[in-house]
Write an enzyme that holds these catalytic residues in place. Structure first.
Site, PDB file in Angstrom:
ATOM      1  N   HIS A   1       2.564  -6.309  32.232  1.00  0.00           N
ATOM      2  CA  HIS A   1       2.052  -7.686  32.315  1.00  0.00           C
ATOM      3  C   HIS A   1       1.241  -8.033  31.069  1.00  0.00           C
ATOM      4  O   HIS A   1       1.407  -9.114  30.489  1.00  0.00           O
ATOM      5  CB  HIS A   1       1.191  -7.823  33.572  1.00  0.00           C
ATOM      6  CG  HIS A   1       0.500  -9.137  33.707  1.00  0.00           C
ATOM      7  ND1 HIS A   1       1.031 -10.195  34.426  1.00  0.00           N
ATOM      8  CD2 HIS A   1      -0.676  -9.588  33.214  1.00  0.00           C
ATOM      9  CE1 HIS A   1       0.196 -11.220  34.373  1.00  0.00           C
ATOM     10  NE2 HIS A   1      -0.844 -10.878  33.638  1.00  0.00           N
ATOM     11  N   GLU A   2       0.355  -7.137  30.662  1.00  0.00           N
ATOM     12  CA  GLU A   2      -0.498  -7.425  29.508  1.00  0.00           C
ATOM     13  C   GLU A   2       0.311  -7.454  28.211  1.00  0.00           C
ATOM     14  O   GLU A   2       0.073  -8.307  27.348  1.00  0.00           O
ATOM     15  CB  GLU A   2      -1.626  -6.386  29.420  1.00  0.00           C
ATOM     16  CG  GLU A   2      -2.553  -6.360  30.628  1.00  0.00           C
ATOM     17  CD  GLU A   2      -3.145  -7.715  30.972  1.00  0.00           C
ATOM     18  OE1 GLU A   2      -3.367  -8.536  30.050  1.00  0.00           O
ATOM     19  OE2 GLU A   2      -3.393  -7.974  32.161  1.00  0.00           O
TER      20      GLU A   2
ATOM     21  N   HIS B   1       2.008 -10.796  27.832  1.00  0.00           N
ATOM     22  CA  HIS B   1       1.168 -11.870  27.284  1.00  0.00           C
ATOM     23  C   HIS B   1       1.255 -11.895  25.759  1.00  0.00           C
ATOM     24  O   HIS B   1       1.360 -12.963  25.147  1.00  0.00           O
ATOM     25  CB  HIS B   1      -0.294 -11.662  27.691  1.00  0.00           C
ATOM     26  CG  HIS B   1      -0.659 -12.192  29.039  1.00  0.00           C
ATOM     27  ND1 HIS B   1      -0.420 -13.496  29.421  1.00  0.00           N
ATOM     28  CD2 HIS B   1      -1.269 -11.601  30.100  1.00  0.00           C
ATOM     29  CE1 HIS B   1      -0.863 -13.690  30.656  1.00  0.00           C
ATOM     30  NE2 HIS B   1      -1.373 -12.556  31.096  1.00  0.00           N
TER      31      HIS B   1
ATOM     32  N   GLU C   1       0.321 -16.702  33.470  1.00  0.00           N
ATOM     33  CA  GLU C   1       0.223 -15.545  34.360  1.00  0.00           C
ATOM     34  C   GLU C   1       1.546 -15.285  35.068  1.00  0.00           C
ATOM     35  O   GLU C   1       2.004 -14.142  35.168  1.00  0.00           O
ATOM     36  CB  GLU C   1      -0.901 -15.758  35.377  1.00  0.00           C
ATOM     37  CG  GLU C   1      -2.297 -15.681  34.787  1.00  0.00           C
ATOM     38  CD  GLU C   1      -2.560 -14.339  34.114  1.00  0.00           C
ATOM     39  OE1 GLU C   1      -2.300 -13.294  34.743  1.00  0.00           O
ATOM     40  OE2 GLU C   1      -3.009 -14.331  32.958  1.00  0.00           O
TER      41      GLU C   1
END
Length: 267
Positions: free
Chosen positions: A132-133, A136, A195
């Protein structure tokens, strides 16, 4: 003063000028990658000067392995996903901090806090977090947010200049309305969109790295149980956990198929 003209200019300004790889979302981003990567590297180095790196060898090894698996998968399958990873200099650190957090800066510097390992307590769950990070950073959400803020500031200044002949009361009303509209109608929804997008892209990254995409649901259910209900997401930059879990449940089988297709594309 032509309010319609200003609003039209604003809408034209925020129109997407590029697409995010994998999701295809139209993205407004005019901040040079070299500039934001340099800023991020300076911030990362300053952070490390103050941070306490974990001395837990088992946890550090776990974070390093999962992080390397994911970044290697991103590099390996990047071209097939329409991603250029040549500017990313991957590095991952585990920081001793009870905060439930992790992040990846533009340019590829990744930090995991020991606090999040209470929930990301398996390789599969940790892979969801790191994926997920990394998503980004790969989706350039940092430079997109900076572009949005700069654009809104510019439009606000232009509107102030156009209203300089109006009464103070009218100017105050317009500026208040503009600020509220930008925050709740644009910036916060875009944060939630980021997100959701990082969930989708990150799940693909972790699956390509060999981890179980179902772990995303397990992770967020554990987080929800520990932190209680947060179903009101209108005033938040993050989606409500319940919505997030429902979406991850739908994404897991789709992601498996997408990952398999990407791997087979090179055969």
């Amino acid at each position: 003063m032509n309010i319609r003209g200003i609003l039209l200019a604003f809408l034209l300004l925020i129109a997407g000028c590029s697409e995010v790889a994998i999701t295809g979302r139209s993205q407004f981003n005019f901040v040079p990658e070299s500039m934001i990567n340099s800023m991020a590297l300076n911030s990362y180095q300053s952070f490390l000067e103050e941070a306490e790196l974990s001395d837990d060898s088992a946890k550090t090894a776990m974070v390093t392995k999962v992080g390397n698996d994911i970044t290697n998968a991103v590099d390996k399958y990047g071209i097939r996903m329409g991603i250029d990873t040549s500017s990313f200099k991957w590095e991952i650190k585990l920081v001793e901090d009870d905060t439930v957090n992790a992040w990846c800066m533009p340019g590829g510097k990744i930090v995991v806090y020991t606090g999040i390992l209470k929930y990301a307590d398996t390789d599969d769950k940790l892979a969801v977090v790191i994926g997920h990070e990394v998503a980004h950073a790969v989706a350039k959400h940092g430079s997109e947010r900076m572009s949005q803020q700069l654009a809104i500031t510019g439009v606000s200044l232009a509107a102030s200049e156009a209203m300089k002949e109006e009464s103070e009361k009218k100017k105050q009303i317009f500026q208040t309305a503009f600020a509220v509209g930008a925050q709740f109608g644009f910036l916060l929804p875009y944060s939630r969109a980021h997100e959701y997008e990082a969930d989708e892209i990150g799940l693909l990254f972790s699956t390509l790295a060999g981890y179980n995409p179902d772990a995303g649901v397990e992770l967020w259910k554990a987080m929800a149980e520990a932190n209680g209900d947060d179903s009101m997401d209108f005033f938040s930059t993050h989606p409500a956990t319940e919505k997030r879990i429902e979406r991850l449940e739908r994404l897991a089988p789709i992601t498996r198929t997408k990952a398999a297709n990407l791997k087979n594309a090179g055969n």
